[in-house]
Motif scaffolding. Structure first.
Motif, PDB file in Angstrom:
ATOM      1  N   MET A 132      10.096  -5.776  -3.157  1.00 19.90           N
ATOM      2  CA  MET A 132      10.174  -4.863  -2.018  1.00 19.90           C
ATOM      3  C   MET A 132       8.783  -4.490  -1.517  1.00 19.90           C
ATOM      4  SD  MET A 132      13.424  -2.402  -2.946  1.00 19.90           S
ATOM      5  CE  MET A 132      12.799  -1.820  -4.519  1.00 19.90           C
ATOM      6  N   THR A 133       7.875  -4.148  -2.444  1.00 20.82           N
ATOM      7  CA  THR A 133       6.518  -3.787  -2.027  1.00 20.82           C
ATOM      8  C   THR A 133       5.727  -5.011  -1.591  1.00 20.82           C
ATOM      9  OG1 THR A 133       5.891  -3.837  -4.383  1.00 20.82           O
ATOM     10  CG2 THR A 133       6.377  -1.693  -3.419  1.00 20.82           C
ATOM     11  N   ASP A 253      -5.569  -6.138  13.514  1.00 22.86           N
ATOM     12  CA  ASP A 253      -6.332  -5.281  12.603  1.00 22.86           C
ATOM     13  C   ASP A 253      -5.472  -4.156  12.043  1.00 22.86           C
ATOM     14  OD1 ASP A 253      -8.532  -6.841  13.049  1.00 22.86           O
ATOM     15  OD2 ASP A 253      -9.397  -5.538  14.590  1.00 22.86           O
ATOM     16  N   ASN A 254      -4.570  -3.641  12.876  1.00 24.89           N
ATOM     17  CA  ASN A 254      -3.656  -2.612  12.404  1.00 24.89           C
ATOM     18  C   ASN A 254      -2.786  -3.144  11.272  1.00 24.89           C
ATOM     19  OD1 ASN A 254      -1.937  -0.461  12.039  1.00 24.89           O
ATOM     20  ND2 ASN A 254      -1.411  -0.244  14.183  1.00 24.89           N
ATOM     21  N   GLY A 255      -2.329  -4.380  11.416  1.00 23.18           N
ATOM     22  CA  GLY A 255      -1.519  -4.986  10.365  1.00 23.18           C
ATOM     23  C   GLY A 255      -2.298  -5.144   9.077  1.00 23.18           C
ATOM     24  N   ILE A 256      -3.562  -5.563   9.187  1.00 26.01           N
ATOM     25  CA  ILE A 256      -4.390  -5.746   7.991  1.00 26.01           C
ATOM     26  C   ILE A 256      -4.642  -4.409   7.300  1.00 26.01           C
ATOM     27  CG2 ILE A 256      -6.671  -6.438   7.172  1.00 26.01           C
ATOM     28  CD1 ILE A 256      -6.699  -8.548   9.384  1.00 26.01           C
ATOM     29  N   LEU A 257      -5.048  -3.395   8.077  1.00 30.75           N
ATOM     30  CA  LEU A 257      -5.325  -2.078   7.504  1.00 30.75           C
ATOM     31  C   LEU A 257      -4.076  -1.456   6.893  1.00 30.75           C
ATOM     32  CD1 LEU A 257      -7.647  -0.571  10.273  1.00 30.75           C
ATOM     33  CD2 LEU A 257      -8.326  -1.421   8.020  1.00 30.75           C
ATOM     34  N   SER A 258      -2.948  -1.630   7.549  1.00 25.99           N
ATOM     35  CA  SER A 258      -1.704  -1.056   7.057  1.00 25.99           C
ATOM     36  C   SER A 258      -1.190  -1.776   5.820  1.00 25.99           C
ATOM     37  CB  SER A 258      -0.633  -1.101   8.153  1.00 25.99           C
ATOM     38  OG  SER A 258      -1.052  -0.397   9.296  1.00 25.99           O
ATOM     39  N   ALA A 259      -1.588  -3.036   5.639  1.00 24.08           N
ATOM     40  CA  ALA A 259      -1.100  -3.820   4.502  1.00 24.08           C
ATOM     41  C   ALA A 259      -1.884  -3.561   3.225  1.00 24.08           C
ATOM     42  CB  ALA A 259      -1.162  -5.308   4.843  1.00 24.08           C
ATOM     43  N   ILE A 260      -3.138  -3.151   3.352  1.00 22.66           N
ATOM     44  CA  ILE A 260      -3.985  -2.958   2.169  1.00 22.66           C
ATOM     45  C   ILE A 260      -3.336  -2.039   1.136  1.00 22.66           C
ATOM     46  CG2 ILE A 260      -6.158  -1.953   1.365  1.00 22.66           C
ATOM     47  CD1 ILE A 260      -7.472  -3.064   3.878  1.00 22.66           C
ATOM     48  N   PRO A 261      -2.770  -0.882   1.511  1.00 22.81           N
ATOM     49  CA  PRO A 261      -2.156  -0.016   0.494  1.00 22.81           C
ATOM     50  C   PRO A 261      -1.006  -0.673  -0.258  1.00 22.81           C
ATOM     51  CG  PRO A 261      -2.514   1.208   2.524  1.00 22.81           C
ATOM     52  CD  PRO A 261      -2.767  -0.239   2.836  1.00 22.81           C
ATOM     53  N   PHE A 262      -0.307  -1.608   0.382  1.00 21.34           N
ATOM     54  CA  PHE A 262       0.885  -2.163  -0.258  1.00 21.34           C
ATOM     55  C   PHE A 262       0.571  -3.274  -1.248  1.00 21.34           C
ATOM     56  CE2 PHE A 262       2.497  -0.147   3.599  1.00 21.34           C
ATOM     57  CZ  PHE A 262       3.502   0.639   3.050  1.00 21.34           C
ATOM     58  N   ILE A 263      -0.594  -3.888  -1.179  1.00 28.13           N
ATOM     59  CA  ILE A 263      -0.960  -4.835  -2.229  1.00 28.13           C
ATOM     60  C   ILE A 263      -1.252  -4.074  -3.507  1.00 28.13           C
ATOM     61  CG2 ILE A 263      -3.409  -4.889  -1.618  1.00 28.13           C
ATOM     62  CD1 ILE A 263      -1.271  -7.779  -3.012  1.00 28.13           C
ATOM     63  N   ALA A 264      -1.863  -2.889  -3.381  1.00 31.92           N
ATOM     64  CA  ALA A 264      -2.048  -2.031  -4.556  1.00 31.92           C
ATOM     65  C   ALA A 264      -0.706  -1.595  -5.117  1.00 31.92           C
ATOM     66  CB  ALA A 264      -2.892  -0.806  -4.183  1.00 31.92           C
ATOM     67  N   SER A 265       0.243  -1.323  -4.238  1.00 33.88           N
ATOM     68  CA  SER A 265       1.577  -0.925  -4.662  1.00 33.88           C
ATOM     69  C   SER A 265       2.251  -2.023  -5.474  1.00 33.88           C
ATOM     70  CB  SER A 265       2.418  -0.585  -3.430  1.00 33.88           C
ATOM     71  OG  SER A 265       3.729  -0.244  -3.782  1.00 33.88           O
TER      72      SER A 265
END
Length: 420
Positions: A132-133, A253-265
């Motif tokens: 899911m993440t 760029d919005n997609g890249i910035l928004s995706a960064i937290p979810f790889i940590a998740s």
């Protein structure tokens, strides 16, 4: 004369821990793990969860491209023109599609009753749930790039194709239990079956509805799932919107910035399952493990979000807090998310479906309420969204910490008919 005999009452240790210790001498030691069939089932289930969530998340990331590619005057009212979507309009109803994946999530939970050895169940479940993440990360990361490069319809084509592949793999590789699987090795089959030998076998028995309605541990599970889903929904739905409202960035760029937290998740979710199983092997009570992981996945994440509006002038601080909040949240997957397997293994699939139902109520309400708050107060809207999230999340967490349990409940114990 037939009489009903209940299973013996639990001791100081949970049934889960007792089963683990009783089976240790009988379970074959040298069996494959990472490349085994049971882990293969977990990874196929991970892909299934990836597909279910990706099909919902792409709605949120492509909204920006859809609206930006049309006449803003006809789609966005004056009070929200700075935002990429109309938070009070019909477009924001996309999250209501989330309940469609509820049947898929609930149905797969029955797998771990027959495929998950007790001392590996946390790892297997978190591998599956991590899809899911992972879906959120990849979809947000690539969705903006694909939308800007090829057009937003291609996002649906690509992830729809992945869904077709997922369906094929599921039908070919996943079986109800190890005994019926044609390609599993004899050693792994014996390993799984022997590790589950001490667990109560399911039997045809009516649901104890009245007892379940009076069960505080069960209600604590439902309410905590509701409050946690509120947190997750706000993170998934509004991170692209939040970043776009503060910083002028392109869709890519919005997609890249928004995706960064979810790889940590995704990473922390996988590690959480490993840590939970390690704690159980070291002798920590199962109930304690469930509550610790649930606490770590809820409290820090909601606190960090409350701090976001006060640091909006700092680009690096915003991304750092979002990453930390998303990264810690999936630790809950080793806690309340799979607690139904502990308190009522015989009804775990049904209870997981009910808990997901409570979660999906939050998935529908969170965007509606958050959108209303953002439109009513453009200046302090985000602060109000995160404060409400914090309040709901903490109330559910406290209720679970007080009333949550990990022992099989009396109404869920196996009853056998004996002849005198």
């Amino acid at each position: 004369m037939a009489t009903t005999a209940e299973a013996s009452p639990t001791t100081g240790k949970s049934n889960y821990t007792q089963d683990l210790q009783m089976d240790e001498k009988h379970i074959p030691r040298k069996v494959p793990s990472f490349c085994s069939v049971r882990y293969g089932v977990a990874y196929v289930t991970q892909l299934c969860n990836f597909t279910l969530i990706a099909h919902n998340v792409i709605i949120n990331i492509t909204m920006i491209a859809m609206v930006n590619g049309t006449d803003h005057q006809s789609q966005v009212n004056g009070s929200t023109e700075r935002l990429p979507i109309d938070l009070s309009g019909d477009l924001n109803k996309a999250p209501e599609k989330l309940p469609a994946g509820g049947s898929g999530l609930g149905g797969q939970f029955a797998l771990w009753e027959k495929w998950g050895p007790p001392h590996e169940r946390n790892r297997l479940c978190t591998i599956a749930l991590s899809g899911m993440t992972l879906a959120t990360f990849i979809t947000i990361f690539l969705g903006g790039f694909i939308s800007q490069t090829y057009g937003w319809p291609f996002v649906f084509y690509i992830f729809g194709g992945i869904g077709c592949v997922c369906s094929f793999l599921w039908f070919v590789l996943v079986y109800d239990d190890p005994v019926s699987h044609p390609w599993i090795s004899i050693s792994e089959k014996e390993y799984i079956v022997s590790s589950l030998a001490q667990q109560a076998r399911p039997s045809k028995q009516s649901l104890p509805i009245k007892a379940m309605l009076k069960s505080l541990p069960l209600w604590s599970l439902f309410l905590c799932c509701f409050s946690f889903q509120w947190l997750i929904t706000v993170l998934i739905v509004y991170i692209p919107t939040y970043i776009n409202s503060l910083y002028i960035v392109s869709t890519r760029d919005n997609g890249i910035l928004s995706a960064i937290p979810f790889i940590a998740s995704w990473v922390f979710g996988l590690l959480g399952g490993q840590v939970a199983d390690l704690l159980l092997i070291k002798g920590v009570r199962l109930g304690t493990v469930r509550k610790i992981t649930t606490l770590l996945g809820n409290l820090p994440s909601s606190v960090l979000l409350v701090a976001l509006p006060y640091l909006k002038s700092s680009y690096m601080a915003t991304v750092a807090l979002l990453t930390a909040s998303c990264g810690l949240a999936p630790l809950t997957q080793s806690g309340v998310y799979i607690n139904a397997l502990d308190i009522a293994p015989r009804y775990s699939s049904f209870l997981f479906g009910i808990s997901r139902g409570f979660a999906q109520i939050a998935a529908v309400l969170a965007p509606i309420v958050s959108g209303y708050l953002l439109n009513q107060d453009p200046e302090f809207g985000w602060r109000n969204v995160f404060l409400l999230l914090f309040a709901i999340n903490i109330l559910g967490l406290i209720f679970y910490l007080i009333f949550g349990e990990a022992d099989i409940q009396d109404w869920a114990k196996e009853r056998k008919l004996t002849r005198l």
